[in-house]
Design an enzyme around this catalytic site. Structure first.
Site, PDB file in Angstrom:
ATOM      1  CB  CYS A 170      21.319   1.513  11.114  1.00 25.33           C
ATOM      2  SG  CYS A 170      20.763   1.870  12.794  1.00 25.33           S
ATOM      3  CG  HIS A 181      17.447   4.575  10.917  1.00 27.91           C
ATOM      4  ND1 HIS A 181      18.133   3.398  10.735  1.00 27.91           N
ATOM      5  CD2 HIS A 181      17.324   5.128   9.673  1.00 27.91           C
ATOM      6  CE1 HIS A 181      18.388   3.224   9.440  1.00 27.91           C
ATOM      7  NE2 HIS A 181      17.917   4.264   8.790  1.00 27.91           N
ATOM      8  CG  ASP A 209      18.221   5.094   5.361  1.00 22.48           C
ATOM      9  OD1 ASP A 209      18.659   4.142   6.050  1.00 22.48           O
ATOM     10  OD2 ASP A 209      17.117   5.616   5.563  1.00 22.48           O
TER      11      ASP A 209
END
Length: 300
Positions: free
Chosen positions: A78, A213, A234
């Site tokens: 991520c 995250h 996201d």
């Protein structure tokens, strides 16, 4: 991807095709673009122009592409994908062309890893480098705000880390984070200059980190009742979902995947990396020296 084949999620032929494409991407250093969705910021501007009756005002960042995690980096990539999103915006801005002159395309994850290692060799964040044993390339190591800061600073992109280190609102919420983002995007509009209801700013997106995250803030809504709502890309959201925002029949209900109100942002701590211009050679050296004990600006 090998696990995807073992579990029956991917046919062997598709696996071999993607493996060849991945090797080609690694050889060129460029991302293959398979997880990229472009044009979303423009679509959001058009959508808010014709809908959102409960929205008093909305600020949107500059043009930014969405990148989502692929089978090869799911669960750990991520931070790299969010850097790609941020970079996709900076590469379109004249202000950063000199700083990013060696980057003609969006780099793949392994090249980003190598760029971070290069920042460490320059002397940025030696404590962070030590944590990774000075090695990222070819690993599945997570990266966070410190690595993004070091990489951007090494490229002479001015940025800062802001640390919202504990909740400041009821029910473990972070109203100061929301206010900070609003001020970031709305700065430049004085009291004497009333902005339009939908503002397309020239500000880059914001890197947002929390435990486990990271995501990318691409704007903020201010409802007519004063409530604030972050708009977030996201990397865990697949391109198939993001591309729905590009359809002609898109409406406000399609924004649910982007909208995050205070009640949905209840991690203990958040860090952001905000880009604020370019660094001179002297400023870059000052940032390098300061990163020997890298600390974010604490709020409150």
């Amino acid at each position: 991807m090998g696990k995807a084949v073992e579990r029956g999620w991917m046919p062997p032929a598709e696996y071999h095709k993607r493996k060849v494409e991945m090797l080609e991407s690694l050889a060129s250093g460029a991302d293959d673009g398979r997880t990229k969705t472009s044009g979303i910021m423009r679509a959001l501007h058009e959508l808010y122009q014709r809908s959102g009756r409960d929205v008093g005002r909305v600020w949107l960042c500059a043009q930014t592409d969405h990148f989502h995690s692929s089978l090869g980096d799911q669960g750990w990539g991520c931070g790299y994908r969010n850097f790609q999103m941020l970079l996709s915006s900076l590469l379109q801005m004249d202000l950063y062309k000199n700083s990013l002159k060696d980057l003609k395309v969006i780099p793949c994850i392994e090249r980003i890893q190598g760029m971070i290692e290069g920042a460490w060799r320059e002397g940025f964040d030696p404590q962070g480098a030590s944590h990774f044993n000075n090695k990222l390339q070819g690993t599945r190591s997570w990266i966070g705000a410190s690595e993004i800061y070091s990489l951007l600073s090494s490229l002479q992109v001015k940025c800062r880390i802001v640390d919202f280190h504990h909740p400041t609102g009821p029910s473990d919420t972070h109203p100061l984070l929301f206010e900070w983002v609003k001020n970031y995007y709305s700065s430049g509009y004085g009291a004497a200059r009333l902005p339009p209801r939908v503002v397309r700013t020239d500000k880059p997106p914001i890197y947002l980190q929390h435990q486990g995250h990271s995501r990318t803030v691409v704007g903020i809504e201010e409802k007519k009742n004063g409530a604030l709502c972050l708009l977030i890309f996201d990397p865990g959201c697949p391109s198939e979902e993001m591309q729905k925002l590009l359809r002609q029949d898109v409406n406000g209900s399609n924004l649910q995947q982007l909208r995050k109100f205070a009640g949905k942002m209840k991690h203990k701590q958040y860090q952001i990396v905000a880009v604020e211009g370019v660094l001179s050679s002297e400023e870059k050296e000052a940032h390098r020296q300061a990163s020997r004990l890298l600390k974010g600006e604490r709020v409150p």
